[in-house]
Scaffold this active site. Structure first.
Site, PDB file in Angstrom:
ATOM      1  N   GLU A  13     -15.218   1.946   9.680  1.00 28.30           N
ATOM      2  CA  GLU A  13     -15.867   2.945  10.525  1.00 28.30           C
ATOM      3  C   GLU A  13     -15.935   4.313   9.871  1.00 28.30           C
ATOM      4  O   GLU A  13     -15.049   4.703   9.117  1.00 28.30           O
ATOM      5  CB  GLU A  13     -15.078   3.122  11.835  1.00 28.30           C
ATOM      6  N   TYR A  22     -10.523 -12.264  10.704  1.00 28.74           N
ATOM      7  CA  TYR A  22     -10.584 -12.692   9.308  1.00 28.74           C
ATOM      8  C   TYR A  22     -10.748 -14.207   9.182  1.00 28.74           C
ATOM      9  O   TYR A  22     -11.361 -14.686   8.239  1.00 28.74           O
ATOM     10  CB  TYR A  22      -9.321 -12.262   8.553  1.00 28.74           C
ATOM     11  N   TYR A  34      -9.742   6.365  19.878  1.00 31.25           N
ATOM     12  CA  TYR A  34     -10.796   5.708  19.100  1.00 31.25           C
ATOM     13  C   TYR A  34     -10.798   4.180  19.219  1.00 31.25           C
ATOM     14  O   TYR A  34     -11.509   3.504  18.501  1.00 31.25           O
ATOM     15  CB  TYR A  34     -10.755   6.209  17.650  1.00 31.25           C
ATOM     16  N   GLN A  61       0.818  -1.217   0.000  1.00 36.56           N
ATOM     17  CA  GLN A  61       0.000   0.000   0.000  1.00 36.56           C
ATOM     18  C   GLN A  61       0.850   1.264   0.000  1.00 36.56           C
ATOM     19  O   GLN A  61       0.313   2.375   0.046  1.00 36.56           O
ATOM     20  CB  GLN A  61      -0.915  -0.008   1.238  1.00 36.56           C
ATOM     21  N   HIS A 104      -0.871  -0.111   5.789  1.00 39.86           N
ATOM     22  CA  HIS A 104      -1.517   0.819   6.727  1.00 39.86           C
ATOM     23  C   HIS A 104      -0.741   2.111   6.935  1.00 39.86           C
ATOM     24  O   HIS A 104      -0.315   2.421   8.043  1.00 39.86           O
ATOM     25  CB  HIS A 104      -1.759   0.128   8.076  1.00 39.86           C
TER      26      HIS A 104
END
Lengths: 403, 403
Positions: free
Chosen positions: B273, B294, B283, B117, B179
Site C-alpha cells: 500500500e 499466501y 489503517y 529483518q 516486521h
C-alpha cells in the site's frame, strides 16, 4: 458499410506490396514464394536455440518452452482439432504448425497492406469449425497512402485457402500503419465481435459511431449485421457498431460461463485499460481516460472520467502495452482458474489478473523479459497457455505447470 | 512506554550477539573489530565492478552509477553536510562514506539483535543537525528469544558515536526477525514520526493501539511524548501513538510543502500500500486490506474495505515489497518534480508515482532488475536520487539525469 464477398488475389500481390514498405527491412525470408501444395513441412524452430525455462510464480512452478521459432512478427495463434496451430505472421503469411513445431505455409491469403502495425493480423476458427471448416482473419488492406481494416473468412484445402470471402471493410480509409485493433471473438449467440482501432491520426473519430474507427463491431458469421444490434434504427450510428469510444483493442476474450466480453486496450502513456465491453456503451476515448500526454505528462483528454462514458475496470500500471488476452477456464493451473492473462508488448510480460465481482483484486506479472514482446496469449484446448512474441525472429511458446 | 535515556554498551556486545544468529552466515567481514579512530578510510566499492548504466525512461534519460559497494545489507542512507553519507548495515554497522566512496566505520553503535529483518535499521539527521549534531537510529534489540524495536540518538565525534541516548523502546517483546518498520521522518513542527511494524506473529496486535505493534509513533526530538498527540487522555491507547492498523511501513517521507506524510507499507501478497498517514487514523490491518492469502490466494482479512478504517491511496500491483520512499522536491529531474519514488525489494525496481489531488495518476517502473533488491531510496540535497540495495554485497547508487 461494405459487406461484399470477394475472392481476393493471393500471395503474389502481397509480395509486390511488401517490397515498398518500411517493414520490409527484415532479413529476407522466403515469404514471396507461394508454398507449393507438395512442399514438405519445415522445422520452424531451428533459428536460435531456446532452452526451456522453469520459473517460480506466486502459486505455481511453470515451464516455458518454445514450439516454433523463426516466425516474423507472428500476430495470432488458433488451435486446430489435430493438436496443431494456425499462426499468422504480420507481413502476410499464414502458417500451419504441427504440435511438434513443423511448419507449412498456407497459400491464398488475402492481399494485406504491410506497414507499421498493419498486415495479416488475427486468425480464429469458427465455433463449428469441425463441421464448416471456416477460419476468420483480420488484416489491413490498401496501399501506401491509405488503408482499411478488413475481415474475411476462408476454408483450408490442403495447404491452400479456398472459398475466401471478404466479410467487412472499414468504411473510411486512414493513413497506414497505426491502431488497427483487429481481434475477433465469438459469443454464445453465434455472432462475432471485432475490434477496430481509432487508426491513430484523428482520435476524436472514436467518439463518432457513424465512423468505424474506435469501435467494437458485432457481425453474423457471414458478415451480415444482426438485426438486434444495439444501435439498429439510429441513423447517426453505423448498424454494426456494438460499442465505441475505444482507442485500440488488441486483446479480447469471451467468458464462456457468463458470455461477458473482456478487452484490453492500448491507452496513451499509462492509460492501458481492461474493459468489460457491453452493448451500446461509449468507453470515452479520447475525451475521458487515464493516460498521460507522451510529451508533457499532463492528463490526456478532458478528464479521467466523464458522465455517460464508461470507466475501465482496471488500469494497467506500470504501462503494459496490452496485446493478446486469455481467460483460463480449465484447472490445468488450479490456482489460476478463472484468471485473465494479459500479454504486454513493451512491458515484455503477462499480467495475471484475479477478478472477483468484476473487480481486479490481484495482479501478478509473469515471465517478465524472458521471451520478449508478447503479442498473443491464448488458452489452448489442452489447458496449456500459448504465447506469441512480436519480433523479427518471433516464436510460439507453451507454458505448462510443473507444480 | 519506555523513554529511558541510556548509554548503551558499544560494538563488542553486538559482535557476541551476532555470533549466534542465522544472519551471521555471511562471509566474515571485519565487523567485530571496532574501528580505531586512526583507521584510514577504505575504498568500499572494490568488490565487484559496476559499470555505470544509461537507461531510457518515459521522460528522462538517466545514469545509474555506484558510489560504494561491499555493503552488507545496507538499510538506510542519510546525507552529511560535507557531501558524504551515513549508511547503516543491518548486521550492526554504521559507516561514513565520502562523496567519492571511501568508507569509515563509526564505532559505538548500540547493541542490535541481528536476525531476519532485524538489526541496525534507519539513520536520519536531526533537521538542525548543523547546530546540534544529533543523528537518530532505529534498531532491533533483545536476544534470540524476543526482540523489541528501539529508537536512539547520538552524536559523532571523529569516528565514534558519543552522547548515545535510547529514546524509545517498543513496549512488548516479540519473536525476533519480522516486521520492525523503523522509518523515522521529521515534520515541520519538529516532532518525529516512527513506524513500528506488527512484528509478524500476531497481526491483530495492529488493531490494538494499547500495543506499539503496527503503529506510527509521534515523539519529540528528545523522545518525550508531545502533549498534543491525537490519543492523549485515552487510557486504552498508548500516548505516543499517531496512527495504527499498519502492517509494516518501511518507506515514509514528509512533503515539505504540505507537511503531508506518505508511507509505503508491506501487505500480504498483493496488499502493498501507499498511504497518507493522518493523526488518529486506523489503517485497517489485518481486518481490512487488499492482500491475498499466501497459500490459497483468498482475500486476506475480513474485507477489502471497512467503515472507520482508512483505505490506501494506492495498491502496488504487481507486488512491489515496498522499502524506502522518496519525494522529489527539486527540478533536477524536471518531469519528475513532486513525484514519489517507492523502492521495491522483491520487485527489484523503483515505482515512480505521479500524484494529483492525493490520487496516483501515473506509475512508471524504473531500473527494474538493474541493481537488485532496493532497500532505500532518497532524494539527496543535490537533487540526485540515491539508492541502497539489499544484498550481502549491497551498494550505494546514485541516479543522475542525462537529459
Amino acid at each position: 458499410m461494405n459487406l461484399r464477398a470477394t475472392v481476393l488475389s493471393g500471395f503474389f500481390a502481397t509480395s509486390l506490396l511488401l517490397a515498398g514498405c518500411a517493414q520490409d527491412s527484415a532479413p529476407e525470408a522466403p515469404r514471396d514464394v507461394p508454398a507449393a501444395r507438395t512442399a514438405p513441412p519445415e522445422a520452424a524452430n531451428n533459428n536460435n536455440a531456446f532452452e526451456p525455462l522453469e520459473l517460480s510464480t506466486e502459486y505455481h512452478q511453470i515451464r516455458v518452452s518454445r514450439i516454433a521459432g523463426g516466425l516474423e512478427h507472428p500476430w495470432a495463434v488458433a488451435f486446430l482439432p489435430d493438436g496443431g496451430f494456425l499462426v499468422t505472421e504480420r507481413p502476410g503469411r499464414l502458417n500451419r504448425i504441427s504440435a511438434d513445431g513443423m511448419r507449412t505455409r498456407i497459400g491464398g491469403v488475402p492481399d494485406v497492406a504491410v506497414a507499421g502495425q498493419g498486415g495479416l493480423l488475427d486468425v480464429v476458427l469458427h465455433p463449428d469449425y469441425a463441421d464448416n471448416g471456416w477460419i476468420y482473419m483480420t488484416y489491413s488492406s490498401g496501399d501506401d497512402g491509405e488503408t482499411t481494416t478488413k475481415v474475411a473468412r476462408a476454408r483450408i484445402d490442403g495447404d491452400q485457402l479456398v472459398d475466401l470471402e471478404e466479410l467487412f471493410s472499414q468504411d473510411r480509409l486512414s493513413q497506414p500503419g497505426r491502431h488497427y485493433g483487429s481481434r475477433i471473438v465469438w459469443r454464445a449467440d453465434g455472432t462475432m465481435l471485432v475490434s477496430i482501432g481509432d487508426r491513430g491520426a484523428e482520435p476524436p473519430r472514436a467518439q463518432d459511431p457513424a465512423d468505424h474507427a474506435g469501435t467494437v463491431l458485432r457481425l453474423n458469421a457471414d458478415g451480415s449485421v444482426p438485426d438486434d444490434n444495439p444501435f439498429i434504427g439510429r441513423d447517426d450510428v453505423l448498424p454494426e457498431v456494438f460499442s465505441y469510444g475505444h482507442r485500440n483493442i488488441q486483446g479480447m476474450v469471451v467468458d464462456p460461463a457468463t458470455d461477458k466480453v473482456w478487452a484490453t486496450e492500448h491507452g496513451p502513456r499509462g492509460g492501458d485499460e481492461l474493459n468489460l465491453v457491453v452493448a451500446g456503451n461509449n468507453y470515452g476515448w479520447p475525451s475521458a481516460g487515464l493516460g498521460r500526454d507522451y510529451r508533457t505528462e499532463e492528463q490526456y483528454g478532458d478528464a479521467r472520467s466523464l458522465p455517460g462514458k464508461i470507466d475501465p475496470v482496471y488500469e494497467f500500471l506500470p504501462t503494459l502495452a496490452p496485446s493478446g488476452l486469455a481467460l483460463l477456464t480449465t484447472d490445468t493451473f488450479p490456482r489460476w482458474q478463472g484468471n485473465l492473462l494479459a500479454g504486454g508488448l513493451r512491458a515484455e510480460r503477462i499480467r495475471r489478473l484475479v477478478i472477483e465481482n468484476d473487480i481486479v483484486v490481484h495482479d501478478e506479472e509473469l515471465i517478465t523479459g524472458k521471451v520478449g514482446r508478447i503479442r498473443d496469449v491464448r488458452e489452448g484446448p489442452d489447458g496449456a497457455i500459448y504465447v506469441l512474441t512480436d519480433h523479427e525472429d518471433g516464436g510460439l511458446y507453451r507454458i505448462d505447470r510443473v507444480n
